[in-house]
Motif scaffolding. Structure first.
Motif, PDB file in Angstrom:
ATOM      1  N   ILE A  49     146.862  -0.315 -16.254  1.00 51.43           N
ATOM      2  CA  ILE A  49     146.410  -0.953 -15.010  1.00 51.43           C
ATOM      3  C   ILE A  49     145.731   0.074 -14.114  1.00 51.43           C
ATOM      4  N   VAL A  50     146.357   1.236 -13.970  1.00 51.60           N
ATOM      5  CA  VAL A  50     145.808   2.292 -13.119  1.00 51.60           C
ATOM      6  C   VAL A  50     144.469   2.776 -13.672  1.00 51.60           C
ATOM      7  N   THR A  79     153.480   6.813  -4.918  1.00 55.66           N
ATOM      8  CA  THR A  79     154.202   5.589  -5.268  1.00 55.66           C
ATOM      9  C   THR A  79     155.232   5.170  -4.222  1.00 55.66           C
ATOM     10  N   GLY A  80     155.123   5.673  -3.023  1.00 54.65           N
ATOM     11  CA  GLY A  80     156.056   5.313  -1.956  1.00 54.65           C
ATOM     12  C   GLY A  80     155.649   4.040  -1.238  1.00 54.65           C
ATOM     13  N   GLU A  81     156.035   3.950   0.016  1.00 50.36           N
ATOM     14  CA  GLU A  81     155.766   2.762   0.821  1.00 50.36           C
ATOM     15  C   GLU A  81     154.284   2.417   0.889  1.00 50.36           C
ATOM     16  N   ALA A  82     153.431   3.416   0.986  1.00 52.18           N
ATOM     17  CA  ALA A  82     151.996   3.160   1.086  1.00 52.18           C
ATOM     18  C   ALA A  82     151.494   2.403  -0.141  1.00 52.18           C
ATOM     19  N   PHE A  83     151.999   2.737  -1.320  1.00 49.78           N
ATOM     20  CA  PHE A  83     151.595   2.041  -2.542  1.00 49.78           C
ATOM     21  C   PHE A  83     151.954   0.568  -2.443  1.00 49.78           C
ATOM     22  N   PHE A  84     153.160   0.300  -1.960  1.00 54.96           N
ATOM     23  CA  PHE A  84     153.583  -1.093  -1.803  1.00 54.96           C
ATOM     24  C   PHE A  84     152.648  -1.835  -0.851  1.00 54.96           C
ATOM     25  N   TYR A  85     152.415  -1.263   0.306  1.00 51.32           N
ATOM     26  CA  TYR A  85     151.597  -1.946   1.316  1.00 51.32           C
ATOM     27  C   TYR A  85     150.127  -2.028   0.931  1.00 51.32           C
ATOM     28  N   ARG A  86     149.601  -1.021   0.268  1.00 47.81           N
ATOM     29  CA  ARG A  86     148.167  -0.992  -0.021  1.00 47.81           C
ATOM     30  C   ARG A  86     147.802  -1.638  -1.351  1.00 47.81           C
ATOM     31  N   VAL A  87     148.763  -1.760  -2.288  1.00 47.68           N
ATOM     32  CA  VAL A  87     148.441  -2.277  -3.620  1.00 47.68           C
ATOM     33  C   VAL A  87     149.205  -3.556  -3.973  1.00 47.68           C
ATOM     34  N   ILE A  88     150.461  -3.658  -3.605  1.00 47.82           N
ATOM     35  CA  ILE A  88     151.317  -4.741  -4.098  1.00 47.82           C
ATOM     36  C   ILE A  88     151.352  -5.970  -3.186  1.00 47.82           C
ATOM     37  N   GLN A  89     151.311  -5.798  -1.896  1.00 54.33           N
ATOM     38  CA  GLN A  89     151.383  -6.935  -0.971  1.00 54.33           C
ATOM     39  C   GLN A  89     150.236  -7.918  -1.180  1.00 54.33           C
ATOM     40  N   ASP A  90     150.449  -9.159  -0.724  1.00 49.37           N
ATOM     41  CA  ASP A  90     149.415 -10.187  -0.834  1.00 49.37           C
ATOM     42  C   ASP A  90     148.137  -9.803  -0.103  1.00 49.37           C
ATOM     43  N   ASP A  91     148.260  -9.081   1.008  1.00 46.92           N
ATOM     44  CA  ASP A  91     147.069  -8.685   1.764  1.00 46.92           C
ATOM     45  C   ASP A  91     146.691  -7.224   1.519  1.00 46.92           C
ATOM     46  N   ALA A  92     146.962  -6.757   0.311  1.00 53.39           N
ATOM     47  CA  ALA A  92     146.649  -5.376  -0.063  1.00 53.39           C
ATOM     48  C   ALA A  92     145.152  -5.097   0.069  1.00 53.39           C
ATOM     49  N   ASP A  93     144.827  -3.834   0.347  1.00 47.05           N
ATOM     50  CA  ASP A  93     143.414  -3.460   0.467  1.00 47.05           C
ATOM     51  C   ASP A  93     142.942  -2.560  -0.673  1.00 47.05           C
ATOM     52  N   LEU A 101     144.968  -7.305  -6.282  1.00 45.24           N
ATOM     53  CA  LEU A 101     145.039  -7.492  -7.731  1.00 45.24           C
ATOM     54  C   LEU A 101     145.668  -8.856  -8.030  1.00 45.24           C
ATOM     55  N   PRO A 102     145.477  -9.379  -9.238  1.00 42.75           N
ATOM     56  CA  PRO A 102     146.145 -10.637  -9.592  1.00 42.75           C
ATOM     57  C   PRO A 102     147.657 -10.532  -9.368  1.00 42.75           C
ATOM     58  N   GLU A 103     148.252 -11.635  -8.973  1.00 43.84           N
ATOM     59  CA  GLU A 103     149.675 -11.645  -8.622  1.00 43.84           C
ATOM     60  C   GLU A 103     150.573 -11.146  -9.755  1.00 43.84           C
ATOM     61  N   ALA A 104     150.274 -11.504 -10.983  1.00 41.89           N
ATOM     62  CA  ALA A 104     151.109 -11.064 -12.111  1.00 41.89           C
ATOM     63  C   ALA A 104     151.099  -9.537 -12.241  1.00 41.89           C
ATOM     64  N   ILE A 105     149.960  -8.918 -12.015  1.00 37.21           N
ATOM     65  CA  ILE A 105     149.870  -7.458 -12.074  1.00 37.21           C
ATOM     66  C   ILE A 105     150.648  -6.847 -10.921  1.00 37.21           C
ATOM     67  N   ASN A 110     155.341  -4.007  -8.829  1.00 36.38           N
ATOM     68  CA  ASN A 110     156.498  -4.023  -7.937  1.00 36.38           C
ATOM     69  C   ASN A 110     157.786  -3.761  -8.710  1.00 36.38           C
ATOM     70  N   VAL A 111     157.917  -4.355  -9.893  1.00 36.94           N
ATOM     71  CA  VAL A 111     159.087  -4.089 -10.739  1.00 36.94           C
ATOM     72  C   VAL A 111     159.141  -2.603 -11.080  1.00 36.94           C
ATOM     73  N   TRP A 112     158.003  -2.025 -11.425  1.00 38.40           N
ATOM     74  CA  TRP A 112     157.950  -0.591 -11.747  1.00 38.40           C
ATOM     75  C   TRP A 112     158.444   0.250 -10.576  1.00 38.40           C
ATOM     76  N   ILE A 113     157.963  -0.062  -9.373  1.00 40.14           N
ATOM     77  CA  ILE A 113     158.386   0.673  -8.182  1.00 40.14           C
ATOM     78  C   ILE A 113     159.884   0.466  -7.937  1.00 40.14           C
ATOM     79  N   LYS A 114     160.339  -0.776  -7.994  1.00 42.70           N
ATOM     80  CA  LYS A 114     161.749  -1.094  -7.721  1.00 42.70           C
ATOM     81  C   LYS A 114     162.677  -0.529  -8.797  1.00 42.70           C
TER      82      LYS A 114
END
Length: 120
Positions: A49-50, A79-93, A101-105, A110-114
């Motif tokens: 993906i990356v 891979t900290g908080e910024a990754f979550f907010y900038r890549v994983i959230q629905d309103d990621a930039d 990115l597509p929701e499944a990705i 998110n599972v990887w981070i968690k």
């Protein structure tokens, strides 16, 4: 004087409240995987993906984005908080031009981070 004390108390309360707004990321060695039954690792999923979405800009040197995401050790500091907010959230930039990115990705990332960003 009483007015100054009230203003100072309100300011301190505001500042203390702001420090507790975002969840803290666990320190190295403190992370407990939240989804241990899900096998999402850097090597078996995240790297692809990356490579597809991120390394055009994040390849170190004079590339437009910070960091070198072509390796696990290169992406790990990001891979900290910024990754979550900038890549994983629905309103990621991120990634630029393909966000979000597509929701499944995003769910898999998110599972990887968690799960404490396992390499393999």
């Amino acid at each position: 004087m009483k007015k100054i004390s009230i203003i100072m108390a309100a300011g301190i309360s505001f500042l203390l409240g702001c420090t507790n707004m975002a969840p803290e990321m666990p320190s190295e060695g403190e992370c407990t995987p939240l989804f241990p039954e899900m096998d999402v690792t850097y090597d078996n999923y995240v790297k692809g993906i990356v490579t597809r979405y991120c390394t055009e800009c994040h390849q170190g040197g004079n590339s437009p984005g910070p960091g070198d995401f072509r390796t696990y050790t290169g992406i790990l500091p990001y891979t900290g908080e910024a990754f979550f907010y900038r890549v994983i959230q629905d309103d990621a930039d991120m990634p630029q031009g393909n966000a979000p990115l597509p929701e499944a990705i995003r769910d898999s990332l998110n599972v990887w981070i968690k799960n404490c960003v396992p390499e393999n």
